[in-house]
Scaffold this motif. Structure first.
Motif, PDB file in Angstrom:
ATOM      1  N   GLY A  28       0.818  -1.215   0.000  1.00 38.44           N
ATOM      2  CA  GLY A  28       0.000   0.000   0.000  1.00 38.44           C
ATOM      3  C   GLY A  28       0.848   1.260   0.000  1.00 38.44           C
ATOM      4  N   GLY A 211     -12.075   1.233  -6.048  1.00 38.05           N
ATOM      5  CA  GLY A 211     -11.752   0.682  -4.732  1.00 38.05           C
ATOM      6  C   GLY A 211     -12.244  -0.747  -4.591  1.00 38.05           C
ATOM      7  N   THR A 212     -13.125  -1.157  -5.533  1.00 38.29           N
ATOM      8  CA  THR A 212     -13.663  -2.515  -5.473  1.00 38.29           C
ATOM      9  C   THR A 212     -13.355  -3.268  -6.766  1.00 38.29           C
ATOM     10  N   LEU A 359      -7.294 -11.422  -4.065  1.00 39.84           N
ATOM     11  CA  LEU A 359      -7.971 -10.117  -4.073  1.00 39.84           C
ATOM     12  C   LEU A 359      -8.581  -9.815  -2.705  1.00 39.84           C
ATOM     13  N   LEU A 363      -7.624  -6.569  -0.646  1.00 38.62           N
ATOM     14  CA  LEU A 363      -8.585  -5.455  -0.637  1.00 38.62           C
ATOM     15  C   LEU A 363      -9.666  -5.572   0.434  1.00 38.62           C
ATOM     16  N   ASN A 367     -14.723  -5.563  -0.448  1.00 38.12           N
ATOM     17  CA  ASN A 367     -14.394  -4.908  -1.718  1.00 38.12           C
ATOM     18  C   ASN A 367     -14.227  -5.873  -2.889  1.00 38.12           C
ATOM     19  N   THR A 433      -6.226   0.874  -6.854  1.00 40.46           N
ATOM     20  CA  THR A 433      -6.800  -0.455  -6.656  1.00 40.46           C
ATOM     21  C   THR A 433      -6.318  -1.430  -7.725  1.00 40.46           C
ATOM     22  N   THR A 436      -2.662  -2.424  -6.869  1.00 42.41           N
ATOM     23  CA  THR A 436      -2.662  -3.252  -5.660  1.00 42.41           C
ATOM     24  C   THR A 436      -3.224  -4.633  -5.967  1.00 42.41           C
ATOM     25  N   ALA A 437      -4.347  -4.655  -6.705  1.00 43.23           N
ATOM     26  CA  ALA A 437      -5.004  -5.930  -7.013  1.00 43.23           C
ATOM     27  C   ALA A 437      -4.110  -6.794  -7.893  1.00 43.23           C
TER      28      ALA A 437
END
Ligand SMILES: [Zn+2]
Ligand SMILES: [Zn+2]
Length: 448
Positions: A28, A211-212, A359, A363, A367, A433, A436-437
């Protein structure tokens, strides 16, 4: 000399320290540090979109960024059926023994005049293949995909102690014309760069908040088959129809009957679509033309469904011509365009489960949603080869402003989606996102 040597040593030590820091840093924090640069890269790509087959600047930008991140990059990978070269790129990062993971981002934009009104909107105009002037817009968010790939490459290069194997990044051209993945395979992609064990990709969506993410297990996107139909008749004077065979009237019957393929011949539990998006016939009101040409797109989720549609189109065209008394030598011409067709995008259930758990870990459960298949199509699955030889998964990346999406949904509406002039991913949270994902998924899959 000594000074220089010390200087160099110092630099090497500093670089090693930096890499170690990034390695130890949590993902993050690393992604947040990259975001300002990634967002400005995104806005640059967004304002300079390129149509399918023309991704010259975008692929060069992606190549330069991936080289900077430490990947070995090969450009101009891909050959179209007409012999022209594609702007595909392959970027490899090897990190010991382990799986070979393909990650794909598509790079092309669409012939749409942008109407989002954002400061970084595209004002690009160009000529399409038929010579008409068209606007160009990243209306499918492939600029989000390219930017996410850059961030993922940096994050993976900075965290090599957490994964093992080979990362194979694919910058894919011409997704919108669904001939880009095929062009890369035709240029011996896997013979030259190695066959991956697994392949993943993401696509942004207007149905989820930034964000999702969401994911489907099994069939995810429909197969798409393009078909051209020419109904031939016998032209003549509009006041003397008895002397000809009117292909306009035949076209009317054909269009209406065609919809009975899905409603009466297909299994209702096996979704399918037949759409005529383009029809041309005639030049003057009092002249019966010799023919009517139609361009169709068909969607299906099974090979059987696809075949029922194709057989149905041929039968309906022939039936209409027979009932109009068209002579045999003027029978309708039905052409299936294989180059403009693509199979079902199938998310391998086992791989989808692994991707989903990565995931969720990255998250949070709240999310990550399970999603339903849709009738849109994609050529990413082509990279999985025939009969799903290489397991593939594509997951959805929410790209909408959460408050705007909630208020639209509360009114029973949706926000403008891909392929519309007002499709507007919200850059920062979407890219955060996405990186990160995809990085978390890659690290989870790149384990011995
Ligand atoms: Zn698209
Ligand atoms: Zn797309």
């Amino acid at each position: 000399m000594a000074n220089t040597t010390f200087g160099r040593l110092g630099l090497v030590a500093a670089a090693a320290l930096l890499a170690a820091t990034a390695d130890a840093q949590d993902l993050g924090t690393f992604v947040n540090g990259q975001l300002p640069n990634l967002v400005s890269t995104y806005k640059d790509i967004h304002s300079r979109p390129e149509l399918s087959h023309h991704e010259e600047r975008t692929s060069a930008l992606l190549a330069a960024e991936l080289r900077k991140a430490g990947f070995a990059v090969t450009e101009h990978v891909g050959k179209y059926p007409d012999g022209s070269q594609a702007f595909g790129l392959v970027a490899l990062l090897q990190n010991g023994a382990g799986p070979r993971l393909l990650i794909r981002a598509d790079m092309d934009a669409l012939p749409i005049v942008e109407e989002t009104g954002v400061a970084y909107a595209s004002h690009v105009k160009t000529k399409n293949a038929s010579g008409q002037e068209v606007g160009v817009m990243h209306a499918c968010g492939h600029d989000i995909h390219v930017t996410t790939m850059i961030g993922t490459a940096r994050a993976l290069a900075a965290s090599k102690s957490k994964w093992h194997g080979t990362v194979m990044l694919i910058g894919q051209p011409s997704e919108e014309t669904i001939d880009g993945a095929k062009a890369m395979l035709a240029d011996h992609l896997y013979e030259r760069f190695g066959k991956p064990d697994l392949a993943v990709a993401l696509h942004d969506t207007n149905s989820r908040a930034a964000g999702t993410v969401s994911i489907v297990s099994g069939p995810t996107l429909a197969s798409s088959t393009s078909v051209d139909v020419v109904l031939r008749g016998i032209g003549g004077h509009g006041a003397r129809p008895q002397e000809g065979k009117d292909p306009i009237v035949m076209a009317g019957e054909f269009i209406v009957q065609l919809q009975t393929i899905v409603s009466r011949q297909e299994n209702p539990r096996d979704p399918a679509v037949v759409t005529i998006g383009d029809i041309h016939g005639g030049a003057k009101r009092n002249v019966i033309p010799n023919e009517v040409k139609m361009e169709l797109t068909t969607r299906a989720f099974s090979d059987q469904g696809r075949q029922i549609i194709l057989d149905g189109i041929v039968r309906t065209a022939q039936g209409v011509a027979v009932s109009a008394g068209v002579p045999k030598e003027l029978a309708p011409i039905v052409t299936v365009l294989d180059a403009e067709s693509t199979p079902v995008m199938y998310n391998d259930p086992k791989l989808a489960a692994r991707v989903k758990s990565a995931l969720v870990a990255a998250l949070g459960t709240e999310n990550v949603a399970d999603d339903e298949p849709i009738m849109a199509s994609e050529d990413f699955g082509v990279l999985g080869l025939e009969k799903h030889e290489i397991p593939t998964v594509m997951f959805w990346l929410g790209a909408m402003d959460p408050a705007q999406l909630a208020s639209a949904n509360a009114q029973g509406k949706s926000l403008p989606g891909p392929h519309t002039s007002r499709f507007e991913p919200v850059p920062e949270p979407t890219i955060r996102t996405g990186v990160t994902a995809m990085t978390s998924v890659a690290i989870a899959l790149l384990q011995p």
